[in-house]
Design a protein around this motif. Structure first.
Motif, PDB file in Angstrom:
ATOM      1  N   GLY A 128      43.909  30.486  37.636  1.00  0.00           N
ATOM      2  CA  GLY A 128      44.459  31.412  36.648  1.00  0.00           C
ATOM      3  C   GLY A 128      43.972  31.123  35.245  1.00  0.00           C
ATOM      4  N   ALA A 129      43.613  29.872  34.982  1.00  0.00           N
ATOM      5  CA  ALA A 129      43.152  29.488  33.649  1.00  0.00           C
ATOM      6  C   ALA A 129      41.684  29.819  33.412  1.00  0.00           C
ATOM      7  CB  ALA A 129      43.367  27.993  33.438  1.00  0.00           C
ATOM      8  N   GLY A 130      40.929  30.021  34.470  1.00  0.00           N
ATOM      9  CA  GLY A 130      39.507  30.276  34.298  1.00  0.00           C
ATOM     10  C   GLY A 130      38.884  30.911  35.516  1.00  0.00           C
ATOM     11  N   GLU A 131      39.107  32.197  35.692  1.00  0.00           N
ATOM     12  CA  GLU A 131      38.565  32.904  36.847  1.00  0.00           C
ATOM     13  C   GLU A 131      37.290  33.639  36.466  1.00  0.00           C
ATOM     14  OE1 GLU A 131      42.846  33.744  38.945  1.00  0.00           O
ATOM     15  OE2 GLU A 131      41.940  35.328  37.742  1.00  0.00           O
ATOM     16  N   THR A 132      36.432  33.807  37.457  1.00  0.00           N
ATOM     17  CA  THR A 132      35.203  34.549  37.249  1.00  0.00           C
ATOM     18  C   THR A 132      35.041  35.577  38.361  1.00  0.00           C
ATOM     19  OG1 THR A 132      32.833  34.336  36.845  1.00  0.00           O
ATOM     20  CG2 THR A 132      33.749  32.892  38.500  1.00  0.00           C
ATOM     21  N   VAL A 133      34.456  36.718  38.039  1.00  0.00           N
ATOM     22  CA  VAL A 133      34.199  37.764  39.023  1.00  0.00           C
ATOM     23  C   VAL A 133      33.050  37.303  39.916  1.00  0.00           C
ATOM     24  CG1 VAL A 133      33.404  40.138  39.355  1.00  0.00           C
ATOM     25  CG2 VAL A 133      35.010  39.614  37.503  1.00  0.00           C
ATOM     26  N   THR A 134      33.285  37.299  41.241  1.00  0.00           N
ATOM     27  CA  THR A 134      32.248  36.878  42.188  1.00  0.00           C
ATOM     28  C   THR A 134      31.799  38.006  43.103  1.00  0.00           C
ATOM     29  OG1 THR A 134      33.940  36.110  43.727  1.00  0.00           O
ATOM     30  CG2 THR A 134      33.023  34.477  42.189  1.00  0.00           C
ATOM     31  N   GLY A 135      32.506  39.128  43.084  1.00  0.00           N
ATOM     32  CA  GLY A 135      32.126  40.249  43.918  1.00  0.00           C
ATOM     33  C   GLY A 135      32.903  41.488  43.527  1.00  0.00           C
ATOM     34  N   ALA A 136      32.397  42.637  43.953  1.00  0.00           N
ATOM     35  CA  ALA A 136      33.060  43.905  43.646  1.00  0.00           C
ATOM     36  C   ALA A 136      32.569  44.964  44.613  1.00  0.00           C
ATOM     37  CB  ALA A 136      32.775  44.330  42.206  1.00  0.00           C
ATOM     38  N   GLY A 137      33.375  45.990  44.766  1.00  0.00           N
ATOM     39  CA  GLY A 137      32.952  47.067  45.637  1.00  0.00           C
ATOM     40  C   GLY A 137      33.763  48.324  45.476  1.00  0.00           C
ATOM     41  N   VAL A 138      33.135  49.420  45.850  1.00  0.00           N
ATOM     42  CA  VAL A 138      33.778  50.719  45.945  1.00  0.00           C
ATOM     43  C   VAL A 138      33.860  51.015  47.436  1.00  0.00           C
ATOM     44  CG1 VAL A 138      33.567  53.185  45.445  1.00  0.00           C
ATOM     45  CG2 VAL A 138      32.834  51.496  43.742  1.00  0.00           C
ATOM     46  N   ILE A 139      35.045  51.286  47.928  1.00  0.00           N
ATOM     47  CA  ILE A 139      35.210  51.532  49.355  1.00  0.00           C
ATOM     48  C   ILE A 139      34.477  52.829  49.700  1.00  0.00           C
ATOM     49  CG2 ILE A 139      36.859  51.791  51.242  1.00  0.00           C
ATOM     50  CD1 ILE A 139      36.839  49.036  49.544  1.00  0.00           C
ATOM     51  N   GLY A 140      33.618  52.732  50.710  1.00  0.00           N
ATOM     52  CA  GLY A 140      32.784  53.865  51.083  1.00  0.00           C
ATOM     53  C   GLY A 140      31.521  53.950  50.247  1.00  0.00           C
ATOM     54  N   GLY A 141      31.315  52.967  49.361  1.00  0.00           N
ATOM     55  CA  GLY A 141      30.138  52.922  48.491  1.00  0.00           C
ATOM     56  C   GLY A 141      29.535  51.524  48.481  1.00  0.00           C
ATOM     57  N   ASN A 142      28.923  51.183  47.378  1.00  0.00           N
ATOM     58  CA  ASN A 142      28.264  49.891  47.266  1.00  0.00           C
ATOM     59  C   ASN A 142      29.264  48.751  47.121  1.00  0.00           C
ATOM     60  OD1 ASN A 142      25.728  51.033  47.426  1.00  0.00           O
ATOM     61  ND2 ASN A 142      25.523  51.243  45.218  1.00  0.00           N
ATOM     62  N   GLN A 143      28.907  47.616  47.732  1.00  0.00           N
ATOM     63  CA  GLN A 143      29.700  46.397  47.642  1.00  0.00           C
ATOM     64  C   GLN A 143      28.729  45.233  47.488  1.00  0.00           C
ATOM     65  OE1 GLN A 143      32.200  46.307  51.122  1.00  0.00           O
ATOM     66  NE2 GLN A 143      32.922  48.379  50.760  1.00  0.00           N
ATOM     67  N   VAL A 144      29.052  44.329  46.562  1.00  0.00           N
ATOM     68  CA  VAL A 144      28.176  43.196  46.297  1.00  0.00           C
ATOM     69  C   VAL A 144      29.021  41.939  46.130  1.00  0.00           C
ATOM     70  CG1 VAL A 144      26.484  42.202  44.696  1.00  0.00           C
ATOM     71  CG2 VAL A 144      26.481  44.650  45.124  1.00  0.00           C
ATOM     72  N   GLY A 145      28.619  40.853  46.789  1.00  0.00           N
ATOM     73  CA  GLY A 145      29.225  39.552  46.562  1.00  0.00           C
ATOM     74  C   GLY A 145      30.598  39.332  47.161  1.00  0.00           C
ATOM     75  N   LEU A 146      31.089  40.257  47.967  1.00  0.00           N
ATOM     76  CA  LEU A 146      32.400  40.077  48.587  1.00  0.00           C
ATOM     77  C   LEU A 146      32.269  39.150  49.794  1.00  0.00           C
ATOM     78  CD1 LEU A 146      33.714  43.765  48.500  1.00  0.00           C
ATOM     79  CD2 LEU A 146      34.283  41.902  46.921  1.00  0.00           C
ATOM     80  N   ALA A 147      33.221  38.252  49.967  1.00  0.00           N
ATOM     81  CA  ALA A 147      33.183  37.307  51.085  1.00  0.00           C
ATOM     82  C   ALA A 147      33.318  38.023  52.432  1.00  0.00           C
ATOM     83  CB  ALA A 147      34.282  36.262  50.925  1.00  0.00           C
ATOM     84  N   ALA A 148      34.033  39.131  52.455  1.00  0.00           N
ATOM     85  CA  ALA A 148      34.221  39.915  53.683  1.00  0.00           C
ATOM     86  C   ALA A 148      34.341  41.378  53.311  1.00  0.00           C
ATOM     87  CB  ALA A 148      35.482  39.456  54.411  1.00  0.00           C
ATOM     88  N   GLU A 149      33.964  42.243  54.236  1.00  0.00           N
ATOM     89  CA  GLU A 149      34.092  43.678  53.977  1.00  0.00           C
ATOM     90  C   GLU A 149      35.573  44.044  53.917  1.00  0.00           C
ATOM     91  OE1 GLU A 149      32.765  47.919  55.941  1.00  0.00           O
ATOM     92  OE2 GLU A 149      31.592  46.121  56.369  1.00  0.00           O
ATOM     93  N   PRO A 150      35.994  44.713  52.868  1.00  0.00           N
ATOM     94  CA  PRO A 150      37.414  45.061  52.754  1.00  0.00           C
ATOM     95  C   PRO A 150      37.813  46.152  53.732  1.00  0.00           C
ATOM     96  CG  PRO A 150      36.178  45.892  50.878  1.00  0.00           C
ATOM     97  CD  PRO A 150      35.216  45.115  51.713  1.00  0.00           C
ATOM     98  N   ASN A 151      39.080  46.109  54.117  1.00  0.00           N
ATOM     99  CA  ASN A 151      39.630  47.166  54.963  1.00  0.00           C
ATOM    100  C   ASN A 151      39.838  48.415  54.121  1.00  0.00           C
ATOM    101  OD1 ASN A 151      39.824  45.498  57.239  1.00  0.00           O
ATOM    102  ND2 ASN A 151      41.792  44.716  56.553  1.00  0.00           N
ATOM    103  N   GLU A 152      39.609  49.561  54.723  1.00  0.00           N
ATOM    104  CA  GLU A 152      39.814  50.823  54.013  1.00  0.00           C
ATOM    105  C   GLU A 152      41.300  51.128  53.861  1.00  0.00           C
ATOM    106  OE1 GLU A 152      38.791  55.521  54.612  1.00  0.00           O
ATOM    107  OE2 GLU A 152      37.345  54.052  55.341  1.00  0.00           O
ATOM    108  N   THR A 153      42.084  50.817  54.892  1.00  0.00           N
ATOM    109  CA  THR A 153      43.527  51.046  54.859  1.00  0.00           C
ATOM    110  C   THR A 153      44.230  49.698  54.921  1.00  0.00           C
ATOM    111  OG1 THR A 153      43.217  53.151  55.997  1.00  0.00           O
ATOM    112  CG2 THR A 153      45.443  52.259  55.968  1.00  0.00           C
ATOM    113  N   VAL A 154      45.189  49.487  54.020  1.00  0.00           N
ATOM    114  CA  VAL A 154      45.893  48.204  53.920  1.00  0.00           C
ATOM    115  C   VAL A 154      47.393  48.445  53.782  1.00  0.00           C
ATOM    116  CG1 VAL A 154      43.906  47.024  52.882  1.00  0.00           C
ATOM    117  CG2 VAL A 154      45.585  48.129  51.408  1.00  0.00           C
ATOM    118  N   PRO A 155      48.205  47.419  54.066  1.00  0.00           N
ATOM    119  CA  PRO A 155      49.643  47.578  53.847  1.00  0.00           C
ATOM    120  C   PRO A 155      49.944  47.843  52.372  1.00  0.00           C
ATOM    121  CG  PRO A 155      49.193  45.618  55.151  1.00  0.00           C
ATOM    122  CD  PRO A 155      47.876  46.122  54.648  1.00  0.00           C
TER     123      PRO A 155
END
Length: 114
Positions: free
Chosen positions: A51-78
């Protein structure tokens, strides 16, 4: 129109650092009152650090480009309202402005996601 929610989650993974995500999601209409509440993921940002020093390591648009994510995100979530039912997840609703600030950082680092 369904409600847009911005949430920060930290998932405890035994023997590993916590998985930290900030997500923009849209509530799905419930088919019945007994149906579990669900959301469709729209955009996601992955963070590393504390919390004191976080950095962005990945990002994505669901159904679009994704970069640096450890795993592919689910489209539907709780729905975030149900996260208290999961003992290994800490969740906090954040503002759209907080999300957009991190999104600017994410697309600066990963322009192919925009």
């Amino acid at each position: 129109m369904s409600k847009v929610i911005h949430v920060r989650t930290e998932i405890e993974i035994p023997g590993n650092p916590s998985a930290i995500h900030v997500a923009e999601m849209r509530e799905l209409d419930r088919a019945t009152s007994e149906s579990p509440a669900l959301c469709t993921m729209v955009r996601i940002i992955e963070l590393a650090g504390t919390g004191a020093g976080e950095t962005v390591t990945g990002a994505g648009v669901i159904g679009g480009n994704q970069v640096g994510l450890a795993a592919e995100p689910n489209e539907t979530v709780p729905h975030p309202d149900s996260y208290a039912d999961f003992p290994d997840i800490k969740a906090k609703i954040i503002t759209a402005e907080e999300f957009e600030g991190l999104w600017v950082e994410a697309i600066t680092k990963f322009p192919q996601v925009a």
